[in-house]
Design a protein around this motif. Sequence first.
Motif, mmCIF file in Angstrom:
data_model
loop_
_atom_site.group_PDB
_atom_site.id
_atom_site.type_symbol
_atom_site.label_atom_id
_atom_site.label_comp_id
_atom_site.label_asym_id
_atom_site.label_seq_id
_atom_site.Cartn_x
_atom_site.Cartn_y
_atom_site.Cartn_z
ATOM 1 N N GLY A 186 0.871 -1.030 0.073
ATOM 2 C CA GLY A 186 0.092 0.039 0.061
ATOM 3 C C GLY A 186 0.761 1.400 0.177
ATOM 4 O O GLY A 186 0.337 2.314 -0.457
ATOM 5 N N GLY A 187 1.918 1.179 0.623
ATOM 6 C CA GLY A 187 2.954 2.625 0.508
ATOM 7 C C GLY A 187 3.254 2.850 -0.993
ATOM 8 O O GLY A 187 3.474 3.797 -1.330
ATOM 9 N N THR A 188 3.486 1.701 -1.645
ATOM 10 C CA THR A 188 3.925 1.760 -3.156
ATOM 11 C C THR A 188 2.577 2.571 -3.823
ATOM 12 O O THR A 188 2.868 3.505 -4.467
ATOM 13 N N GLY A 189 1.515 2.143 -3.524
ATOM 14 C CA GLY A 189 0.307 2.707 -3.863
ATOM 15 C C GLY A 189 0.045 4.136 -3.719
ATOM 16 O O GLY A 189 -0.543 4.960 -4.517
ATOM 17 N N ALA A 190 0.456 4.403 -2.267
ATOM 18 C CA ALA A 190 0.202 6.017 -1.846
ATOM 19 C C ALA A 190 1.269 6.805 -2.812
ATOM 20 O O ALA A 190 0.748 7.966 -3.239
ATOM 21 N N LEU A 191 2.525 6.563 -2.886
ATOM 22 C CA LEU A 191 3.316 7.142 -4.080
ATOM 23 C C LEU A 191 2.801 7.233 -5.228
ATOM 24 O O LEU A 191 2.986 8.202 -6.090
ATOM 25 N N THR B 4 -3.661 15.968 -1.107
ATOM 26 C CA THR B 4 -2.610 16.879 -0.478
ATOM 27 C C THR B 4 -1.450 16.354 0.030
ATOM 28 O O THR B 4 -0.467 16.964 0.512
ATOM 29 N N GLY B 5 -1.464 15.084 0.305
ATOM 30 C CA GLY B 5 -0.269 14.524 0.811
ATOM 31 C C GLY B 5 -0.577 12.881 0.726
ATOM 32 O O GLY B 5 -1.249 12.489 0.427
ATOM 33 N N ALA B 6 0.970 12.192 0.774
ATOM 34 C CA ALA B 6 1.033 10.834 0.253
ATOM 35 C C ALA B 6 2.037 10.412 1.247
ATOM 36 O O ALA B 6 3.047 10.888 1.489
ATOM 37 N N VAL B 7 1.518 9.320 2.080
ATOM 38 C CA VAL B 7 2.636 8.701 3.146
ATOM 39 C C VAL B 7 2.790 7.108 2.897
ATOM 40 O O VAL B 7 1.833 6.752 2.709
ATOM 41 N N SER B 8 4.042 6.660 3.044
ATOM 42 C CA SER B 8 4.523 5.265 2.811
ATOM 43 C C SER B 8 5.284 4.910 3.840
ATOM 44 O O SER B 8 6.074 5.399 4.718
ATOM 45 N N LEU C 173 5.220 14.593 0.342
ATOM 46 C CA LEU C 173 5.337 13.390 0.741
ATOM 47 C C LEU C 173 6.237 13.013 1.833
ATOM 48 O O LEU C 173 6.868 13.754 2.373
ATOM 49 N N LEU C 174 5.875 11.927 2.663
ATOM 50 C CA LEU C 174 6.378 11.398 3.712
ATOM 51 C C LEU C 174 6.808 9.822 3.624
ATOM 52 O O LEU C 174 5.925 9.153 3.639
ATOM 53 N N VAL C 175 7.959 9.574 3.425
ATOM 54 C CA VAL C 175 8.370 8.125 3.583
ATOM 55 C C VAL C 175 8.909 7.710 4.661
ATOM 56 O O VAL C 175 9.979 8.175 4.971
ATOM 57 N N LEU C 176 8.485 6.635 5.241
ATOM 58 C CA LEU C 176 8.923 6.004 6.450
ATOM 59 C C LEU C 176 9.478 4.554 6.311
ATOM 60 O O LEU C 176 8.726 3.665 5.854
ATOM 61 N N TYR D 32 9.333 16.657 0.032
ATOM 62 C CA TYR D 32 9.313 15.483 0.534
ATOM 63 C C TYR D 32 10.167 15.253 1.796
ATOM 64 O O TYR D 32 11.135 15.854 1.929
ATOM 65 N N GLN D 33 9.848 14.300 2.782
ATOM 66 C CA GLN D 33 10.592 13.747 4.040
ATOM 67 C C GLN D 33 10.852 12.394 3.858
ATOM 68 O O GLN D 33 9.858 11.432 3.328
ATOM 69 N N PHE D 34 12.082 11.818 4.106
ATOM 70 C CA PHE D 34 12.397 10.533 4.298
ATOM 71 C C PHE D 34 13.132 10.318 5.473
ATOM 72 O O PHE D 34 14.139 10.936 5.771
ATOM 73 N N ILE D 35 12.361 9.338 6.067
ATOM 74 C CA ILE D 35 12.915 9.012 7.585
ATOM 75 C C ILE D 35 13.380 7.479 7.447
ATOM 76 O O ILE D 35 12.274 6.718 7.274
ATOM 77 N N ALA D 36 14.470 7.142 7.819
ATOM 78 C CA ALA D 36 14.858 5.841 8.122
ATOM 79 C C ALA D 36 14.846 5.390 9.572
ATOM 80 O O ALA D 36 15.509 6.299 10.141
ATOM 81 N N TYR D 37 14.426 4.320 9.825
ATOM 82 C CA TYR D 37 14.543 3.730 11.200
ATOM 83 C C TYR D 37 15.614 2.822 11.429
ATOM 84 O O TYR D 37 15.477 1.385 10.917
ATOM 85 N N SER D 38 16.692 2.773 12.298
ATOM 86 C CA SER D 38 17.579 2.090 12.610
ATOM 87 C C SER D 38 17.144 0.762 13.154
ATOM 88 O O SER D 38 16.141 0.712 13.927
ATOM 89 N N GLY D 39 17.656 -0.431 12.532
ATOM 90 C CA GLY D 39 17.348 -1.790 13.072
ATOM 91 C C GLY D 39 16.184 -2.250 12.546
ATOM 92 O O GLY D 39 15.666 -3.259 12.821
#
Length: 264
Positions: free
Chosen positions: A144-149, A159-163, A183-186, A213-220
């Motif tokens: 679904g994240g692919t679909g949002a983008l 107005t916004g898309a979040v993965s 965009l917000l990519v988590l 866009y914002q791109f946030i990567a979560y360690s581990g």
Amino acid sequence: MKGLASALVLVGLFTAASSFAAIKTETVEYKDGKTALEGHVAYNDDVKTARPAVLIVHQWMGLTDYEKMRAQQLAEKGYVAFAIDIYGKDVRPTSPEEAGKTAGQYRSGDMKLYRQRIKAALDYIAKDKKVDAKNIVIIGYCFGGTGALEAARAGFPVTGAVSFHGGLKTAKPQDTKSIKPKLLVLHGAIDPNVPRPEVEAFMDEMNKAKADYQFIAYSGAVHAFTQKDAGNDISKGVAYNEAADRRSWQAFMDFMNEVSPVTK
């Protein structure tokens, strides 16, 4: 003082219970052409004015209780939440093998059918009198994240898309040149399903388009880090991560307060 404290506790419990009771849920049927689709809508029935909406695109197993839970959370925040159906009414994979085959039908080629199913859901909810049709955000998990983008790339009126831990590549990067939604990519920082070259290609694509866009990567964190039923063995490439789940939801709420806030 003890009596006053008890009264305050009772008032608090009554208020919380009343707020929870005001959340209504509905199973709705809508169509993409002749194909019947079945989604899930949640909203606060006490709110009588039009409000922002959030479309929730499911992961590869189809629409499940997980997306309905997220819809409940968003309804409690004041949004109309619509957990949509990409696969079709009663099409619910029962195994990873079946899910992979079903999802593959929508990820293949130019994703035309995938985009079409998202547009059908968007058109449906935009007609709802409870919804501010000019204020809709789309989010998705994994598949679904692919679909949002893709909805953002396609120029759909969101107005916004979040993965959340979604795939980032597209067959039509040329569409991104006119991308408008924020965009917000988590992302799981060690997600083997979305390797570094895919991440770098996505950022190049967005930078060339001057996307917001914002791109946030979560360690581990690996794939499906928000889903408890994914287990905790990161060696499988799919696992729940409590910290990433909590932090990504907070980042999402911050994004919503910027892009599509609920006015009291």
